[in-house]
Scaffold this motif. Sequence first.
Motif, PDB file in Angstrom:
ATOM      1  N   TYR A 158     -22.665 -38.250 -42.706  1.00 36.50           N
ATOM      2  CA  TYR A 158     -23.564 -39.484 -42.744  1.00 36.50           C
ATOM      3  C   TYR A 158     -24.892 -38.821 -42.803  1.00 36.50           C
ATOM      4  CZ  TYR A 158     -25.786 -43.731 -40.889  1.00 36.50           C
ATOM      5  OH  TYR A 158     -26.449 -44.794 -40.913  1.00 36.50           O
ATOM      6  N   ALA A 159     -25.193 -37.786 -41.943  1.00 34.61           N
ATOM      7  CA  ALA A 159     -26.542 -36.980 -41.810  1.00 34.61           C
ATOM      8  C   ALA A 159     -26.905 -36.381 -43.179  1.00 34.61           C
ATOM      9  CB  ALA A 159     -26.568 -35.952 -40.994  1.00 34.61           C
ATOM     10  N   ALA A 160     -25.801 -35.988 -44.022  1.00 36.89           N
ATOM     11  CA  ALA A 160     -26.104 -35.230 -45.231  1.00 36.89           C
ATOM     12  C   ALA A 160     -26.380 -36.252 -46.133  1.00 36.89           C
ATOM     13  CB  ALA A 160     -24.657 -34.369 -45.603  1.00 36.89           C
ATOM     14  N   ARG A 161     -25.698 -37.426 -46.229  1.00 34.84           N
ATOM     15  CA  ARG A 161     -25.867 -38.454 -47.364  1.00 34.84           C
ATOM     16  C   ARG A 161     -27.416 -39.055 -47.024  1.00 34.84           C
ATOM     17  NH1 ARG A 161     -23.898 -38.251 -52.082  1.00 34.84           N
ATOM     18  NH2 ARG A 161     -21.807 -38.305 -51.313  1.00 34.84           N
ATOM     19  N   ILE A 162     -27.736 -39.239 -45.777  1.00 30.38           N
ATOM     20  CA  ILE A 162     -28.869 -39.869 -45.561  1.00 30.38           C
ATOM     21  C   ILE A 162     -30.327 -38.935 -46.199  1.00 30.38           C
ATOM     22  CG2 ILE A 162     -30.715 -40.398 -43.591  1.00 30.38           C
ATOM     23  CD1 ILE A 162     -28.685 -42.547 -44.120  1.00 30.38           C
ATOM     24  N   SER A 163     -29.890 -37.392 -45.961  1.00 28.14           N
ATOM     25  CA  SER A 163     -30.940 -36.747 -46.504  1.00 28.14           C
ATOM     26  C   SER A 163     -31.078 -36.855 -48.097  1.00 28.14           C
ATOM     27  CB  SER A 163     -30.655 -35.268 -46.208  1.00 28.14           C
ATOM     28  OG  SER A 163     -30.858 -34.973 -44.937  1.00 28.14           O
ATOM     29  N   ASP A 164     -29.819 -37.148 -48.893  1.00 26.44           N
ATOM     30  CA  ASP A 164     -29.716 -37.135 -50.129  1.00 26.44           C
ATOM     31  C   ASP A 164     -30.540 -38.448 -50.568  1.00 26.44           C
ATOM     32  OD1 ASP A 164     -28.375 -35.129 -50.452  1.00 26.44           O
ATOM     33  OD2 ASP A 164     -26.378 -36.097 -50.716  1.00 26.44           O
ATOM     34  N   LEU A 165     -30.418 -39.646 -49.682  1.00 23.28           N
ATOM     35  CA  LEU A 165     -31.207 -40.944 -50.106  1.00 23.28           C
ATOM     36  C   LEU A 165     -32.497 -40.922 -49.761  1.00 23.28           C
ATOM     37  CD1 LEU A 165     -28.464 -43.340 -48.375  1.00 23.28           C
ATOM     38  CD2 LEU A 165     -28.880 -43.037 -50.826  1.00 23.28           C
ATOM     39  N   LEU A 166     -32.929 -40.077 -48.830  1.00 23.77           N
ATOM     40  CA  LEU A 166     -34.201 -40.010 -48.642  1.00 23.77           C
ATOM     41  C   LEU A 166     -35.193 -39.038 -50.008  1.00 23.77           C
ATOM     42  CD1 LEU A 166     -34.535 -39.109 -44.757  1.00 23.77           C
ATOM     43  CD2 LEU A 166     -35.421 -41.184 -45.855  1.00 23.77           C
ATOM     44  N   LEU A 167     -34.502 -38.154 -50.238  1.00 20.71           N
ATOM     45  CA  LEU A 167     -34.711 -37.588 -51.258  1.00 20.71           C
ATOM     46  C   LEU A 167     -35.012 -38.362 -52.752  1.00 20.71           C
ATOM     47  CD1 LEU A 167     -35.526 -34.632 -52.826  1.00 20.71           C
ATOM     48  CD2 LEU A 167     -33.163 -34.347 -53.212  1.00 20.71           C
ATOM     49  N   LEU A 168     -33.900 -39.131 -52.935  1.00 19.66           N
ATOM     50  CA  LEU A 168     -34.011 -40.253 -54.063  1.00 19.66           C
ATOM     51  C   LEU A 168     -35.187 -41.263 -53.849  1.00 19.66           C
ATOM     52  CD1 LEU A 168     -32.588 -41.691 -56.534  1.00 19.66           C
ATOM     53  CD2 LEU A 168     -31.281 -42.974 -54.802  1.00 19.66           C
ATOM     54  N   ILE A 169     -35.232 -41.782 -52.711  1.00 22.85           N
ATOM     55  CA  ILE A 169     -36.575 -42.473 -52.479  1.00 22.85           C
ATOM     56  C   ILE A 169     -37.688 -41.995 -52.927  1.00 22.85           C
ATOM     57  CG2 ILE A 169     -37.944 -43.703 -50.754  1.00 22.85           C
ATOM     58  CD1 ILE A 169     -35.158 -44.086 -49.322  1.00 22.85           C
ATOM     59  N   GLU A 210     -38.247 -39.445 -54.798  1.00 20.25           N
ATOM     60  CA  GLU A 210     -38.269 -39.001 -56.068  1.00 20.25           C
ATOM     61  C   GLU A 210     -38.740 -40.657 -57.120  1.00 20.25           C
ATOM     62  OE1 GLU A 210     -34.536 -37.506 -57.411  1.00 20.25           O
ATOM     63  OE2 GLU A 210     -35.014 -35.755 -56.983  1.00 20.25           O
ATOM     64  N   VAL A 211     -38.247 -41.626 -56.522  1.00 24.42           N
ATOM     65  CA  VAL A 211     -38.323 -42.854 -57.288  1.00 24.42           C
ATOM     66  C   VAL A 211     -39.678 -43.273 -57.190  1.00 24.42           C
ATOM     67  CG1 VAL A 211     -37.661 -45.399 -57.393  1.00 24.42           C
ATOM     68  CG2 VAL A 211     -35.833 -43.584 -57.419  1.00 24.42           C
ATOM     69  N   ALA A 212     -40.111 -43.061 -55.665  1.00 24.15           N
ATOM     70  CA  ALA A 212     -41.528 -43.650 -55.328  1.00 24.15           C
ATOM     71  C   ALA A 212     -42.708 -42.902 -56.052  1.00 24.15           C
ATOM     72  CB  ALA A 212     -41.461 -43.767 -53.695  1.00 24.15           C
ATOM     73  N   PHE A 213     -42.555 -41.374 -56.059  1.00 23.00           N
ATOM     74  CA  PHE A 213     -43.542 -40.455 -56.203  1.00 23.00           C
ATOM     75  C   PHE A 213     -43.399 -39.782 -57.454  1.00 23.00           C
ATOM     76  CE2 PHE A 213     -43.379 -41.180 -51.404  1.00 23.00           C
ATOM     77  CZ  PHE A 213     -44.376 -42.022 -51.353  1.00 23.00           C
ATOM     78  N   GLY A 214     -41.933 -39.386 -58.024  1.00 26.41           N
ATOM     79  CA  GLY A 214     -41.848 -38.505 -58.853  1.00 26.41           C
ATOM     80  C   GLY A 214     -42.275 -39.082 -60.466  1.00 26.41           C
ATOM     81  N   ARG A 215     -42.781 -38.356 -61.119  1.00 33.72           N
ATOM     82  CA  ARG A 215     -43.125 -38.780 -62.715  1.00 33.72           C
ATOM     83  C   ARG A 215     -41.871 -38.684 -63.337  1.00 33.72           C
ATOM     84  NH1 ARG A 215     -46.790 -34.282 -65.003  1.00 33.72           N
ATOM     85  NH2 ARG A 215     -45.927 -34.723 -66.618  1.00 33.72           N
ATOM     86  N   GLY A 220     -33.241 -45.201 -61.838  1.00 30.73           N
ATOM     87  CA  GLY A 220     -33.957 -46.214 -61.210  1.00 30.73           C
ATOM     88  C   GLY A 220     -35.249 -46.705 -61.777  1.00 30.73           C
ATOM     89  N   THR A 221     -35.128 -46.864 -63.290  1.00 29.22           N
ATOM     90  CA  THR A 221     -36.160 -47.606 -64.062  1.00 29.22           C
ATOM     91  C   THR A 221     -35.921 -48.453 -65.092  1.00 29.22           C
ATOM     92  OG1 THR A 221     -38.208 -46.925 -65.036  1.00 29.22           O
ATOM     93  CG2 THR A 221     -36.235 -45.525 -65.713  1.00 29.22           C
ATOM     94  N   ALA A 222     -36.430 -48.886 -65.938  1.00 25.67           N
ATOM     95  CA  ALA A 222     -36.108 -49.906 -67.049  1.00 25.67           C
ATOM     96  C   ALA A 222     -35.995 -49.049 -68.111  1.00 25.67           C
ATOM     97  CB  ALA A 222     -37.368 -50.541 -67.323  1.00 25.67           C
ATOM     98  N   ARG A 223     -34.891 -49.598 -68.900  1.00 21.73           N
ATOM     99  CA  ARG A 223     -34.245 -49.262 -70.317  1.00 21.73           C
ATOM    100  C   ARG A 223     -35.433 -48.724 -71.193  1.00 21.73           C
ATOM    101  NH1 ARG A 223     -33.382 -50.910 -74.919  1.00 21.73           N
ATOM    102  NH2 ARG A 223     -34.099 -53.166 -74.284  1.00 21.73           N
ATOM    103  N   GLU A 224     -36.496 -49.791 -70.959  1.00 16.43           N
ATOM    104  CA  GLU A 224     -37.606 -49.582 -71.973  1.00 16.43           C
ATOM    105  C   GLU A 224     -38.423 -48.211 -71.708  1.00 16.43           C
ATOM    106  OE1 GLU A 224     -36.434 -53.833 -72.077  1.00 16.43           O
ATOM    107  OE2 GLU A 224     -37.022 -52.442 -70.125  1.00 16.43           O
ATOM    108  N   VAL A 225     -38.451 -47.944 -70.471  1.00 17.35           N
ATOM    109  CA  VAL A 225     -39.248 -46.882 -70.116  1.00 17.35           C
ATOM    110  C   VAL A 225     -38.478 -45.260 -70.483  1.00 17.35           C
ATOM    111  CG1 VAL A 225     -39.956 -45.341 -68.266  1.00 17.35           C
ATOM    112  CG2 VAL A 225     -40.354 -47.818 -67.937  1.00 17.35           C
TER     113      VAL A 225
END
Length: 220
Positions: free
Chosen positions: A130-141, A143-148, A179-184
């Motif tokens: 559970y803890a390992a996966r939560i860390s993965d999800l936080l990294l995903l958030i 990346e999606v929120a702040f990553g180019r 986690g973005t649009a196909r057009e992007v």
Amino acid sequence: MNAEFATTFPQFTRLDPESAQILTAAARVVTLPAGTAIFHDGSACANYVLVIDGSVRVQKVAENGREIVLYRVESGQSCVLTTNCLISHGDYAAEGIAETNVKALILPAMAFRTLLARSEQFRDFVFSAYAARISDLLLLIEEVAFGRIDVRLAAWLLHHSAGDGNIKSTHQDLATELGTAREVISRQLKEFERRHWVTLHRGRVEVINRDGLGSLRDSV
């Protein structure tokens, strides 16, 4: 205990005898063909699922049809959303699809809660996963929120291209992964093609300049 299951999940060979008996008596092995919907967004959770072989894609679909892959559950892993639902007595907040043929061990909710209450070894496995996966999800958030998106796409292409450099993915597949649009994605791939980093084909992307993609990936 099933020998294949014991090999995939050696942690459970160290259960105390009574807990091992509960697990063996309650669990069953199932085989699910590729494309099977294992759970749906909003559905109740009745079982703890442990993947012995294969891959389950867990994804969230927005009302406008946009999708994002949250994570995959593969051999030796459990699903954090399932764990959360069983502990909280809530419903699923995403969907799980068998990407390949999947062999899994299914443990009914009552047996899961019994083992969670009585077995320290079982608890350690559940909460470590559970803890390992939560860390993965936080990294995903993050990346999606702040990553180019250009940097993330370059990194994804480099990670998934091997051998001849070909990746069998549509633009929509890549959009879902990132986690973005196909057009992007289409616009960015066209730019990569203009720079002679990739060649675009129907349903396939061919990486032809790893150094170029690498320079972009490492630029931030």
